[in-house]
Design an enzyme around this catalytic site. Structure first.
Site, PDB file in Angstrom:
ATOM      1  N   CYS A 178      25.482  51.498  32.589  1.00 21.28           N
ATOM      2  CA  CYS A 178      24.366  52.342  33.019  1.00 21.28           C
ATOM      3  C   CYS A 178      23.552  52.809  31.805  1.00 21.28           C
ATOM      4  O   CYS A 178      24.065  52.891  30.698  1.00 21.28           O
ATOM      5  CB  CYS A 178      24.898  53.557  33.745  1.00 21.28           C
ATOM      6  SG  CYS A 178      25.994  53.141  35.102  1.00 21.28           S
TER       7      CYS A 178
ATOM      8  N   ARG B  69      21.787  45.403  28.683  1.00 22.16           N
ATOM      9  CA  ARG B  69      23.161  45.842  28.895  1.00 22.16           C
ATOM     10  C   ARG B  69      23.672  45.522  30.286  1.00 22.16           C
ATOM     11  O   ARG B  69      24.853  45.676  30.561  1.00 22.16           O
ATOM     12  CB  ARG B  69      23.244  47.366  28.683  1.00 22.16           C
ATOM     13  CG  ARG B  69      22.935  47.795  27.280  1.00 22.16           C
ATOM     14  CD  ARG B  69      22.330  49.185  27.258  1.00 22.16           C
ATOM     15  NE  ARG B  69      23.109  50.098  28.029  1.00 22.16           N
ATOM     16  CZ  ARG B  69      24.062  50.889  27.520  1.00 22.16           C
ATOM     17  NH1 ARG B  69      24.320  50.844  26.238  1.00 22.16           N
ATOM     18  NH2 ARG B  69      24.734  51.695  28.283  1.00 22.16           N
TER      19      ARG B  69
ATOM     20  N   TRP C 284      24.846  50.453  36.697  1.00 25.11           N
ATOM     21  CA  TRP C 284      25.745  49.303  36.759  1.00 25.11           C
ATOM     22  C   TRP C 284      26.892  49.774  37.639  1.00 25.11           C
ATOM     23  O   TRP C 284      27.697  50.615  37.238  1.00 25.11           O
ATOM     24  CB  TRP C 284      26.218  48.946  35.354  1.00 25.11           C
ATOM     25  CG  TRP C 284      26.832  47.601  35.284  1.00 25.11           C
ATOM     26  CD1 TRP C 284      26.179  46.402  35.318  1.00 25.11           C
ATOM     27  CD2 TRP C 284      28.215  47.308  35.160  1.00 25.11           C
ATOM     28  NE1 TRP C 284      27.092  45.386  35.229  1.00 25.11           N
ATOM     29  CE2 TRP C 284      28.338  45.906  35.136  1.00 25.11           C
ATOM     30  CE3 TRP C 284      29.364  48.079  35.075  1.00 25.11           C
ATOM     31  CZ2 TRP C 284      29.566  45.270  35.021  1.00 25.11           C
ATOM     32  CZ3 TRP C 284      30.581  47.444  34.968  1.00 25.11           C
ATOM     33  CH2 TRP C 284      30.669  46.056  34.941  1.00 25.11           C
TER      34      TRP C 284
ATOM     35  N   ASN D 156      26.143  58.582  33.461  1.00 25.52           N
ATOM     36  CA  ASN D 156      26.918  57.424  32.998  1.00 25.52           C
ATOM     37  C   ASN D 156      28.363  57.870  32.876  1.00 25.52           C
ATOM     38  O   ASN D 156      28.616  58.983  32.410  1.00 25.52           O
ATOM     39  CB  ASN D 156      26.472  56.974  31.602  1.00 25.52           C
ATOM     40  CG  ASN D 156      25.127  56.295  31.622  1.00 25.52           C
ATOM     41  OD1 ASN D 156      24.525  56.141  32.662  1.00 25.52           O
ATOM     42  ND2 ASN D 156      24.668  55.905  30.435  1.00 25.52           N
ATOM     43  N   GLY D 157      29.300  57.007  33.227  1.00 30.27           N
ATOM     44  CA  GLY D 157      30.715  57.351  33.089  1.00 30.27           C
ATOM     45  C   GLY D 157      31.401  57.320  34.444  1.00 30.27           C
ATOM     46  O   GLY D 157      30.830  56.832  35.436  1.00 30.27           O
TER      47      GLY D 157
ATOM     48  N   GLU E 175      44.863  31.239  25.122  1.00 30.77           N
ATOM     49  CA  GLU E 175      43.633  32.034  25.066  1.00 30.77           C
ATOM     50  C   GLU E 175      43.068  32.042  23.629  1.00 30.77           C
ATOM     51  O   GLU E 175      41.865  31.883  23.429  1.00 30.77           O
ATOM     52  CB  GLU E 175      43.913  33.462  25.562  1.00 30.77           C
ATOM     53  CG  GLU E 175      42.777  34.441  25.404  1.00 30.77           C
ATOM     54  CD  GLU E 175      41.455  34.012  26.026  1.00 30.77           C
ATOM     55  OE1 GLU E 175      41.419  33.053  26.831  1.00 30.77           O
ATOM     56  OE2 GLU E 175      40.425  34.603  25.655  1.00 30.77           O
TER      57      GLU E 175
ATOM     58  N   GLU F 109      35.662  27.776  21.306  1.00 31.00           N
ATOM     59  CA  GLU F 109      34.358  27.984  21.946  1.00 31.00           C
ATOM     60  C   GLU F 109      33.334  28.645  21.034  1.00 31.00           C
ATOM     61  O   GLU F 109      32.145  28.391  21.172  1.00 31.00           O
ATOM     62  CB  GLU F 109      34.479  28.725  23.283  1.00 31.00           C
ATOM     63  CG  GLU F 109      34.749  30.192  23.219  1.00 31.00           C
ATOM     64  CD  GLU F 109      34.741  30.882  24.592  1.00 31.00           C
ATOM     65  OE1 GLU F 109      33.936  30.525  25.454  1.00 31.00           O
ATOM     66  OE2 GLU F 109      35.558  31.803  24.775  1.00 31.00           O
TER      67      GLU F 109
ATOM     68  N   HIS G 185      58.235  16.951  21.236  1.00 29.96           N
ATOM     69  CA  HIS G 185      57.975  15.905  22.223  1.00 29.96           C
ATOM     70  C   HIS G 185      56.630  15.229  21.996  1.00 29.96           C
ATOM     71  O   HIS G 185      56.123  14.556  22.887  1.00 29.96           O
ATOM     72  CB  HIS G 185      58.063  16.502  23.639  1.00 29.96           C
ATOM     73  CG  HIS G 185      59.402  17.104  23.909  1.00 29.96           C
ATOM     74  ND1 HIS G 185      60.509  16.345  24.213  1.00 29.96           N
ATOM     75  CD2 HIS G 185      59.829  18.391  23.846  1.00 29.96           C
ATOM     76  CE1 HIS G 185      61.557  17.149  24.350  1.00 29.96           C
ATOM     77  NE2 HIS G 185      61.172  18.396  24.129  1.00 29.96           N
TER      78      HIS G 185
ATOM     79  N   LYS H 147      27.272  32.384  30.093  1.00 33.28           N
ATOM     80  CA  LYS H 147      28.161  33.520  30.351  1.00 33.28           C
ATOM     81  C   LYS H 147      28.784  33.414  31.733  1.00 33.28           C
ATOM     82  O   LYS H 147      29.957  33.695  31.915  1.00 33.28           O
ATOM     83  CB  LYS H 147      27.364  34.831  30.229  1.00 33.28           C
ATOM     84  CG  LYS H 147      28.190  36.080  30.473  1.00 33.28           C
ATOM     85  CD  LYS H 147      29.246  36.255  29.394  1.00 33.28           C
ATOM     86  CE  LYS H 147      30.184  37.409  29.647  1.00 33.28           C
ATOM     87  NZ  LYS H 147      31.425  37.293  28.868  1.00 33.28           N
TER      88      LYS H 147
HETATM   89  O1  M6R Z   1      33.291  35.221  34.916  1.00 35.99           O
HETATM   90  P1  M6R Z   1      34.623  34.521  34.903  1.00 35.99           P
HETATM   91  O2  M6R Z   1      35.724  35.388  34.398  1.00 35.99           O
HETATM   92  O3  M6R Z   1      34.965  33.928  36.243  1.00 35.99           O
HETATM   93  O4  M6R Z   1      34.441  33.330  33.895  1.00 35.99           O
HETATM   94  C1  M6R Z   1      35.464  32.409  33.705  1.00 35.99           C
HETATM   95  C2  M6R Z   1      35.205  31.566  32.472  1.00 35.99           C
HETATM   96  O5  M6R Z   1      33.999  30.871  32.600  1.00 35.99           O
HETATM   97  C3  M6R Z   1      35.162  32.408  31.193  1.00 35.99           C
HETATM   98  O6  M6R Z   1      36.332  33.137  31.034  1.00 35.99           O
HETATM   99  C4  M6R Z   1      34.962  31.498  29.969  1.00 35.99           C
HETATM  100  O7  M6R Z   1      36.098  30.729  29.762  1.00 35.99           O
HETATM  101  C5  M6R Z   1      34.613  32.331  28.736  1.00 35.99           C
HETATM  102  N1  M6R Z   1      33.609  31.678  27.971  1.00 35.99           N
HETATM  103  C6  M6R Z   1      35.778  32.580  27.851  1.00 35.99           C
HETATM  104  O8  M6R Z   1      35.488  33.286  26.711  1.00 35.99           O
END
Ligand code: M6R
Length: 606
Positions: free
Chosen positions: A2, A27, A74, A100-101, A479, A486, A502, A601
């Site tokens: 927000c 944001r 938001w 906000n909050g 992860e 990436e 293996h 994103k």
């Molecule tokens: O919005 P989501 O959590 O569903 O997105 C899933 C993936 O696309 C997302 O986590 C992607 O792997 C990111 N780039 C990881 O940093």
């Protein structure tokens, strides 16, 4: 997240508020609104959707007036809608509030206000603030605000206006940022500096529990007891772009550094009297009789699912299947009404995750969504939703959303375990105590950022990296490897440490970087053997391990030790150094960290 803008002066308040809110659009938000004192009335206009919808409306139907407050929302409590947008007003319409909050005790306050005769027009936590101020109002706005604030638990940044006091604005904060901008014959309130940077570079940084009263020529600031506070003027010397990032170079590092707060925001509303109290609705009979839990997600969210599998199977003894959404939906899976189906998605809009959710729903499974975006498709279509309160995540690489996903999975696990009787009071207390310490432990790791930066500096030019781990550490290895590839474009793979012999061990040669995650106390020795194996073939070993993993620290060439918590919760902590490592490698390689090539994103296509 927000945004707040407030204005008092001689210019048209609505124009200045919209201009300021535009600066906060980056944001993320889902609705916007303004309240302006116009002649003898307090006029409120609010609209779901983009700020432009509100701005266009105000072009058609302008509100004239030189005092006002505005907000981009938001959604947290209540879906995005006109009604839930801010400002919220008292029943008489005399008082308007933007916030906000999160007000953690809003349910109790709301109930009490309803008993006192107040009616609510929104589902938000914020509306209680407007009614409380009205309740306490006896002729002094400041006194009514002070009494109200004493009743609030949680976090707030507030801007308040009242038709009965058309020459002041009030601002207050606790655990949510707020500044007051100093102009000439005009003053401003804002949640963030960029909102007012076009108007002034002189600001007061409002601290927790302080209240500011703004007139057009003066600003008075008080502490929680009403004692005047003398403040230094802060001169902003950043440009708008860096100010948007709060002075950080990239959103990714800003979001990593926000993790302690995001974890606290996700956790604290769900803990009551040392117990987990979830704000979600799940059928207890289903939990008691569940046959299987299925977790489906993509990318980083999928890795949170893997952690969930290990933790739930170990603690509750319920079989858990984890699947990548794009695989799951095309393999004609067996699902039934005795399965609990959990989808995890930061955006709540990922096409494959949504398709998997719909498929499981058709087959009769009950769907629980863990998502960061209120009102997202996933949140609307699931049977129950558990929100991660991480705030908007702007960098493509998911960081604070991931750690809050992990926390949400653990909370859900505890809730299910208590209902089923797998977790007794003592174990619940032990877990709640451990989770309560996680935000400060995350902060400790972040404070060690320089060490990780140096490590990145030593290794950023490598071509390949391999992550190793066992059990929960393997989930973090996956992860960590995804994050590194990436945003730094370094080829990276994660292996279950026991699988090395293996095949993958053939890849190890002199100088190969092997990043070992070692946080599971029962597996230190096994992991130590793997370190010896790769070192014998020339690998350079970096360990990301628990402070108690002496054996691992001794063997590794370098290490980052993280504080100790219960083994099943260690992934929330060990994943943070992997995020920082990836970030600093990306910076060293000169990559556009927040927008790495070929990535979006939110992946809304299959
Ligand atoms: O919005 P989501 O959590 O569903 O997105 C899933 C993936 O696309 C997302 O986590 C992607 O792997 C990111 N780039 C990881 O940093």
């Amino acid at each position: 997240m927000c945004g707040i803008v407030g204005y008092i002066g001689n210019k048209q308040a609505a124009d200045i508020i919209i201009e300021g809110l535009e600066k906060l659009e980056y944001r993320g938000y889902d609705s916007a609104g303004v309240a302006v004192i116009s002649q003898d009335t307090l006029k409120v206009t609010k609209k779901q959707g983009r700020l432009k919808v509100l701005a266009d409306f105000l072009e058609e139907e302008p509100i004239e007036g030189t005092i006002g407050i505005g907000h981009t929302r938001w959604a947290t409590h209540g879906a995005p809608s006109d009604e839930n947008s801010h400002p919220h007003t008292s029943m008489s319409g005399d008082i308007a509030v933007v916030h906000n909050g999160i007000i953690e005790n809003y349910m109790q306050l709301r109930q009490w206000l309803i008993e006192e005769g107040y009616t609510f027009t929104s589902e938000t936590d914020t509306e209680v603030i407007a009614h409380l101020i009205d309740h306490h109002y006896k002729g002094g706005l400041m006194a009514a605000v002070q009494k109200t604030l004493r009743q609030l638990e949680g976090s707030y940044a507030l801007a308040i206006t009242s038709i009965k006091h058309p020459d002041i604005l009030i601002a207050a904060r606790k655990d949510s940022p707020l500044i007051v901008g100093i102009g000439e014959g005009e003053n401003f309130i804002a949640s963030d500096i960029p909102a007012i940077l076009n108007r002034t570079r002189k600001v007061y940084l409002i601290e927790d529990k302080e209240i500011a009263i703004l007139e057009k020529d003066t600003i008075s600031i008080f502490d929680e007891y009403g004692v005047t506070v003398q403040k230094d003027v802060f001169e902003v010397d950043w440009d708008v772009e860096s100010a948007e990032k709060g002075g950080y170079k990239h959103f990714m590092i800003k979001e990593i550094l926000e993790e302690p707060k995001a974890l606290r925001d996700t956790l604290s509303p769900r803990l009551k009297d040392g117990k987990v109290d979830l704000d979600i609705d799940i059928d207890e009979e289903l939990i008691k009789n569940v046959r299987r839990i299925i977790i489906v997600a993509c990318g980083t969210a999928y890795h949170a699912g893997i952690v969930g599998k290990y933790a739930i199977e170990k603690t509750l003894g319920i079989p858990v299947e984890v699947d990548i959404a794009s695989e799951y939906r095309y393999r004609d899976p067996v699902v039934s009404s005795r399965d609990i189906f959990i989808v995890i998605s930061q955006s709540g809009e990922t096409a494959d995750t949504l398709a998997a959710l719909r498929m499981a729903k058709r087959k009769g499974a009950k769907i629980i969504a863990i998502t960061n975006v209120v009102g997202s498709s996933v949140s609307r279509e699931a049977d129950s939703v558990m929100y991660t309160w991480a705030g908007p995540e702007i960098a493509v690489a998911s960081t604070k959303a991931h750690t809050t996903q992990l926390l949400s999975v653990y909370l859900l696990m505890i809730k299910m375990g208590v209902v089923r009787g797998d977790i007794d009071d003592a174990l619940q207390k032990q877990m709640v105590d451990a989770l309560g310490k996680i935000p400060e432990q995350a902060q400790e790791i972040i404070e060690n950022e320089e060490t990780i930066k140096m490590m990145a500096h030593r290794h950023y030019s490598i071509h390949d990296a391999y992550f190793l781990g066992r059990n929960l550490d393997f989930a973090v290895a996956q992860e960590g490897s995804l994050k590194l590839k990436e945003i730094s474009y370094i080829h990276s793979e994660a292996f279950a440490a026991g699988e090395l012999k293996h095949g993958p061990i053939a890849l190890i040669e002199e100088g190969t970087l092997v990043i070992v995650i070692a946080s599971q106390s029962s597996l230190y020795e096994k992991t130590a053997s793997n370190i010896k194996e790769v070192k014998a073939r020339g690998a350079h070993v970096m360990a990301i391990c628990s402070e108690s993993a002496d054996m691992v620290m001794t063997l590794a060439d370098e290490h980052i030790a993280v504080p100790v918590t219960m083994d099943i919760f260690m992934p929330i902590l060990t994943v943070i150094p992997t995020q920082l490592l990836a970030y600093y490698c990306s910076v060293e390689r000169g990559i556009d960290v927040d927008k790495p090539r070929n990535l979006a994103k939110s992946v809304t296509v299959e």
